[in-house]
Design a protein around this motif. Structure first.
Motif, PDB file in Angstrom:
ATOM      1  N   SER A 488       0.828  -1.207   0.000  1.00 11.61           N
ATOM      2  CA  SER A 488       0.000   0.000   0.000  1.00 11.61           C
ATOM      3  C   SER A 488       0.859   1.253   0.000  1.00 11.61           C
ATOM      4  N   GLN A 489       1.966   1.226   0.776  1.00  9.36           N
ATOM      5  CA  GLN A 489       2.826   2.397   0.862  1.00  9.36           C
ATOM      6  C   GLN A 489       3.495   2.679  -0.480  1.00  9.36           C
ATOM      7  N   GLN A 490       3.963   1.638  -1.156  1.00  9.55           N
ATOM      8  CA  GLN A 490       4.661   1.835  -2.430  1.00  9.55           C
ATOM      9  C   GLN A 490       3.725   2.232  -3.557  1.00  9.55           C
ATOM     10  N   THR A 491       2.534   1.637  -3.594  1.00  5.60           N
ATOM     11  CA  THR A 491       1.619   1.867  -4.720  1.00  5.60           C
ATOM     12  C   THR A 491       0.616   2.973  -4.449  1.00  5.60           C
ATOM     13  N   ARG A 492       0.488   3.365  -3.156  1.00  6.34           N
ATOM     14  CA  ARG A 492      -0.504   4.359  -2.730  1.00  6.34           C
ATOM     15  C   ARG A 492      -1.930   3.873  -3.011  1.00  6.34           C
ATOM     16  N   ILE A 493      -2.106   2.549  -2.971  1.00  3.93           N
ATOM     17  CA  ILE A 493      -3.438   1.938  -3.095  1.00  3.93           C
ATOM     18  C   ILE A 493      -3.803   1.394  -1.721  1.00  3.93           C
ATOM     19  N   THR A 494      -4.941   1.768  -1.199  1.00  2.00           N
ATOM     20  CA  THR A 494      -5.346   1.314   0.127  1.00  2.00           C
ATOM     21  C   THR A 494      -6.509   0.344   0.031  1.00  2.00           C
ATOM     22  N   SER A 495      -6.522  -0.629   0.939  1.00  2.00           N
ATOM     23  CA  SER A 495      -7.625  -1.587   0.966  1.00  2.00           C
ATOM     24  C   SER A 495      -8.925  -0.909   1.358  1.00  2.00           C
ATOM     25  N   ASP A 496      -8.858   0.162   2.151  1.00  2.00           N
ATOM     26  CA  ASP A 496     -10.086   0.880   2.522  1.00  2.00           C
ATOM     27  C   ASP A 496     -10.763   1.473   1.295  1.00  2.00           C
ATOM     28  N   CYS A 497      -9.965   1.992   0.373  1.00  2.00           N
ATOM     29  CA  CYS A 497     -10.536   2.537  -0.859  1.00  2.00           C
ATOM     30  C   CYS A 497     -11.175   1.432  -1.687  1.00  2.00           C
ATOM     31  N   VAL A 498     -10.500   0.273  -1.778  1.00  2.00           N
ATOM     32  CA  VAL A 498     -11.079  -0.853  -2.522  1.00  2.00           C
ATOM     33  C   VAL A 498     -12.361  -1.314  -1.858  1.00  2.00           C
ATOM     34  N   ALA A 499     -12.358  -1.400  -0.525  1.00  2.00           N
ATOM     35  CA  ALA A 499     -13.538  -1.870   0.210  1.00  2.00           C
ATOM     36  C   ALA A 499     -14.723  -0.934   0.040  1.00  2.00           C
ATOM     37  N   ALA A 500     -14.454   0.331  -0.240  1.00  2.00           N
ATOM     38  CA  ALA A 500     -15.546   1.295  -0.433  1.00  2.00           C
ATOM     39  C   ALA A 500     -16.395   0.958  -1.652  1.00  2.00           C
ATOM     40  N   ARG A 501     -15.860   0.123  -2.541  1.00  2.00           N
ATOM     41  CA  ARG A 501     -16.610  -0.293  -3.733  1.00  2.00           C
ATOM     42  C   ARG A 501     -17.334  -1.610  -3.493  1.00  2.00           C
ATOM     43  N   ARG A 502     -17.520  -1.964  -2.250  1.00  2.00           N
ATOM     44  CA  ARG A 502     -18.076  -3.244  -1.832  1.00  2.00           C
ATOM     45  C   ARG A 502     -19.355  -3.620  -2.579  1.00  2.00           C
ATOM     46  N   ASP A 503     -20.263  -2.665  -2.729  1.00  2.00           N
ATOM     47  CA  ASP A 503     -21.562  -2.957  -3.341  1.00  2.00           C
ATOM     48  C   ASP A 503     -21.695  -2.430  -4.763  1.00  2.00           C
ATOM     49  N   GLN A 504     -20.647  -1.831  -5.308  1.00  2.00           N
ATOM     50  CA  GLN A 504     -20.702  -1.350  -6.681  1.00  2.00           C
ATOM     51  C   GLN A 504     -20.755  -2.536  -7.644  1.00  2.00           C
ATOM     52  N   GLN A 505     -21.593  -2.450  -8.663  1.00  2.00           N
ATOM     53  CA  GLN A 505     -21.692  -3.553  -9.619  1.00  2.00           C
ATOM     54  C   GLN A 505     -20.445  -3.589 -10.493  1.00  2.00           C
ATOM     55  N   LEU A 506     -19.718  -4.701 -10.375  1.00  2.00           N
ATOM     56  CA  LEU A 506     -18.493  -4.927 -11.132  1.00  2.00           C
ATOM     57  C   LEU A 506     -18.610  -6.267 -11.832  1.00  2.00           C
ATOM     58  N   SER A 507     -17.600  -6.613 -12.625  1.00  2.00           N
ATOM     59  CA  SER A 507     -17.663  -7.884 -13.344  1.00  2.00           C
ATOM     60  C   SER A 507     -16.255  -8.349 -13.681  1.00  2.00           C
ATOM     61  N   HIS A 508     -16.184  -9.528 -14.294  1.00  2.00           N
ATOM     62  CA  HIS A 508     -14.918 -10.028 -14.804  1.00  2.00           C
ATOM     63  C   HIS A 508     -14.284  -9.071 -15.810  1.00  2.00           C
ATOM     64  N   ASP A 509     -15.085  -8.213 -16.431  1.00  2.00           N
ATOM     65  CA  ASP A 509     -14.559  -7.250 -17.395  1.00  2.00           C
ATOM     66  C   ASP A 509     -13.521  -6.323 -16.759  1.00  2.00           C
ATOM     67  N   HIS A 510     -13.595  -6.157 -15.426  1.00  2.00           N
ATOM     68  CA  HIS A 510     -12.686  -5.252 -14.739  1.00  2.00           C
ATOM     69  C   HIS A 510     -11.372  -5.926 -14.342  1.00  2.00           C
ATOM     70  N   TYR A 511     -11.296  -7.248 -14.410  1.00  5.88           N
ATOM     71  CA  TYR A 511     -10.149  -7.963 -13.854  1.00  5.88           C
ATOM     72  C   TYR A 511      -8.856  -7.653 -14.613  1.00  5.88           C
ATOM     73  N   PHE A 512      -8.857  -7.783 -15.926  1.00  5.06           N
ATOM     74  CA  PHE A 512      -7.668  -7.539 -16.738  1.00  5.06           C
ATOM     75  C   PHE A 512      -7.086  -6.158 -16.451  1.00  5.06           C
ATOM     76  N   HIS A 513      -7.905  -5.145 -16.504  1.00  7.25           N
ATOM     77  CA  HIS A 513      -7.438  -3.771 -16.361  1.00  7.25           C
ATOM     78  C   HIS A 513      -7.034  -3.470 -14.916  1.00  7.25           C
ATOM     79  N   SER A 514      -7.733  -4.095 -13.949  1.00  4.99           N
ATOM     80  CA  SER A 514      -7.397  -3.869 -12.542  1.00  4.99           C
ATOM     81  C   SER A 514      -6.056  -4.485 -12.184  1.00  4.99           C
TER      82      SER A 514
END
Length: 539
Positions: A488-514
């Motif tokens: 998280s420190q190196q990439t500046r990506i936090t799990s809290d930010c990811v968790a905030a999308r808990r109920d957002q509709q996502l799909s396998h379409d997002h996996y490659f790009h993520s």
């Protein structure tokens, strides 16, 4: 016996008894629960009979007829059993799944009920067919008789269709699954349209992608990333305690800091053969289904960017071609005392000797980062009870019968939930393994299942229904991320930010790009709008 008479008898047998799954489905439709519904059923049977006569008239020749009738009988018997037993339907996707099934997966579907059903509905009628002595005329006369049989079948089908057209159109429009129950014409149609799309069974004959891929320049003191990307098998999101399931099937992950679980994620397909190549593709589900060729995927792009990539497979069905151009470990190479029995291993066997396997990768790549893909056995059915060790079975009694319909639903759910609880334990083991290597790497873990599973809801079992009519249980999958503090420190990506999308509709379409965003891979293929991790990277 005249050949036409034999054809008529077999076609009538298939159109009636061989289509029991269709009649059961029609009987359950409320709009057909009256006399008109009975008449519609008779008309529907006449349509099927006419279509079979039209088809079999093409094969009514001395050396073709009996083999053709045998094929129809066996296909109808097998199709009827699986449609009745598991509530499946037969379409192109299911046929691809069958063609790519290996012997170990097939063995789990074999039981005495299946053998008895196919013997009674297929083998015995076929033996009767071969015992019949037929009176064959000269070929010109037989050609005329075949033409007459074909015209009769066509006339019967058209007349019956016109007589029931209003109900027929309504049922086909409102209950699309019915068209996939017409036995065995569903199998023959699926086979006929099979070449319309390329089947990705291996990594051969693929078009390259991401040839511009490169890694972002890391900070001078940055440690290389170490990612375990777990490809889950047959896990449905609503049976994870992290996602609100009534049972706590995920106590290990629930107690782990840095874990984010997304619970509104939808799969690309309803079986492994459809989902895995699709989720590793940059195309997205609709474009992938319309593709005219096979292409490289995520694994190739990561390797092309300079990362060290390793694929470890605990699945006998393999990676469906997505890992064929990177170093990989076959499930037969995972044999570990205490974790393997016969040719099947528990998923934690993939963590054994992992340091040695990584050490065999090119050192210049390891210095840039390591990505280990682990393809689980997970919750693969119908033998759920084999997918979790005795020491971790928390929910009992569990179904130990491969014929799921013979078990109480509670026992099926118990056996399935034990597989989810074991996946929770396995992911916890993977996180512990990663933590022990934080002195050299910045570790993280990503878990995403390929598809879900039906556990008896509406008499449906397993998976593989056509995507349009498949229930959410077969399409909604878990996506879990764990990020270490160093990552998280190196990439500046936090799990809290990811968790905030808990109920957002996502799909396998997002996996490659993520995954590209998570690892800082730059390429024109990357779509920032589909990157759930990149959008969480703070300035």
């Amino acid at each position: 016996m005249r050949p036409a008479r034999l054809v008529m008898m077999v076609a009538l047998f298939i159109a009636t008894l061989g289509n029991l799954p269709l009649w059961r489905a029609l009987a359950g439709l409320p709009e057909l629960g009256n006399t008109r519904g009975v008449l519609f059923g008779i008309g529907f049977a006449a349509v099927i009979l006419g279509a079979l006569l039209l088809l079999l008239a093409l094969f009514s020749w001395r050396w073709l007829l009996k083999p053709a009738l045998t094929l129809c009988l066996l296909a109808a018997a097998a199709g009827a059993y699986f449609m009745l037993a598991y509530g499946i339907v037969i379409d192109r996707t299911m046929l691809v799944n069958v063609l790519l099934t290996d012997s170990r997966e097939a063995r789990e579907l074999i039981n005495w009920q299946m053998l008895a059903s196919i013997a009674l509905m297929g083998v015995l009628p076929a033996l009767w067919v071969w015992r019949q002595r037929l009176a064959w005329p000269t070929w010109p006369r037989q050609a005329l008789r075949n033409l007459g049989l074909a015209l009769f079948g066509l006339a019967l089908a058209v007349a019956a269709l016109l007589a029931t057209f209003q109900d027929f159109a309504s049922v086909m429009r409102n209950h699309t699954q019915v068209r996939y129950l017409i036995n065995p014409l569903n199998s023959f149609y699926a086979l006929a349209i099979l070449p319309q799309q390329p089947v990705q069974r291996s990594g051969q004959n693929v078009e390259p992608i991401g040839q511009d891929a490169r890694l972002s320049n890391p900070a001078p003191d940055a440690r290389p990333p170490l990612i375990i990307a777990v490809l889950g098998e047959t896990a449905r999101a609503d049976h994870f305690g992290l996602n609100g399931y009534a049972r706590d099937t995920t106590p290990r992950l629930g107690a782990e800091p840095g874990v984010a679980s997304l619970r509104n994620v939808w799969s690309c397909g309803t079986n492994t053969a459809a989902s895995v190549p699709c989720m590793f593709s940059p195309l997205g589900r609709e474009a992938f289904n319309d593709r005219k060729a096979n292409y490289e995927g995520l694994v190739d792009v990561l390797q092309r960017a300079g990362l060290a990539v390793l694929w470890i497979d605990n699945q006998p069905g393999g990676c469906k071609g997505v890992c064929d151009r990177v170093p990989r470990v076959n499930y037969r190479e995972l044999q570990t005392p205490g974790l393997c029995q016969g040719d099947e291993c528990l998923d934690e066997a993939m963590l054994k000797n992992l340091d040695e396997r990584i050490a065999q990768l090119p050192p210049e790549r390891r210095e840039r980062g390591v990505v280990v893909f682990m393809h689980q056995m997970g919750s693969h059915g119908p033998a759920y009870y084999l997918r979790s060790p005795e020491r971790l079975k928390r929910f009992t009694p569990e179904c130990r019968n491969h014929a799921l319909q013979q078990c109480q639903r509670e026992q099926i759910v118990n056996a399935y939930d034990n597989t989810i609880a074991y996946t929770d334990a396995f992911l916890g083991m993977a996180i512990d393994w990663l933590k022990q290597r934080q002195d050299r790497y910045a570790p993280a873990m990503v878990y995403l299942s390929d598809h879900g599973e039906s556990l008896g809801e509406n008499n449906l079992y397993l998976h593989g229904l056509p995507y349009r009519i498949a229930p959410p249980e077969q399409k909604r999958v878990p996506w879990i991320t764990w990020l270490s503090p160093a990552f998280s420190q190196q990439t500046r990506i936090t799990s809290d930010c990811v968790a905030a999308r808990r109920d957002q509709q996502l799909s396998h379409d997002h996996y490659f790009h993520s995954m590209l965003g998570l690892l800082g891979v730059q390429t024109a293929l990357h779509q920032p709008g589909s990157d759930i991790y990149g959008s969480c990277r703070t300035p």
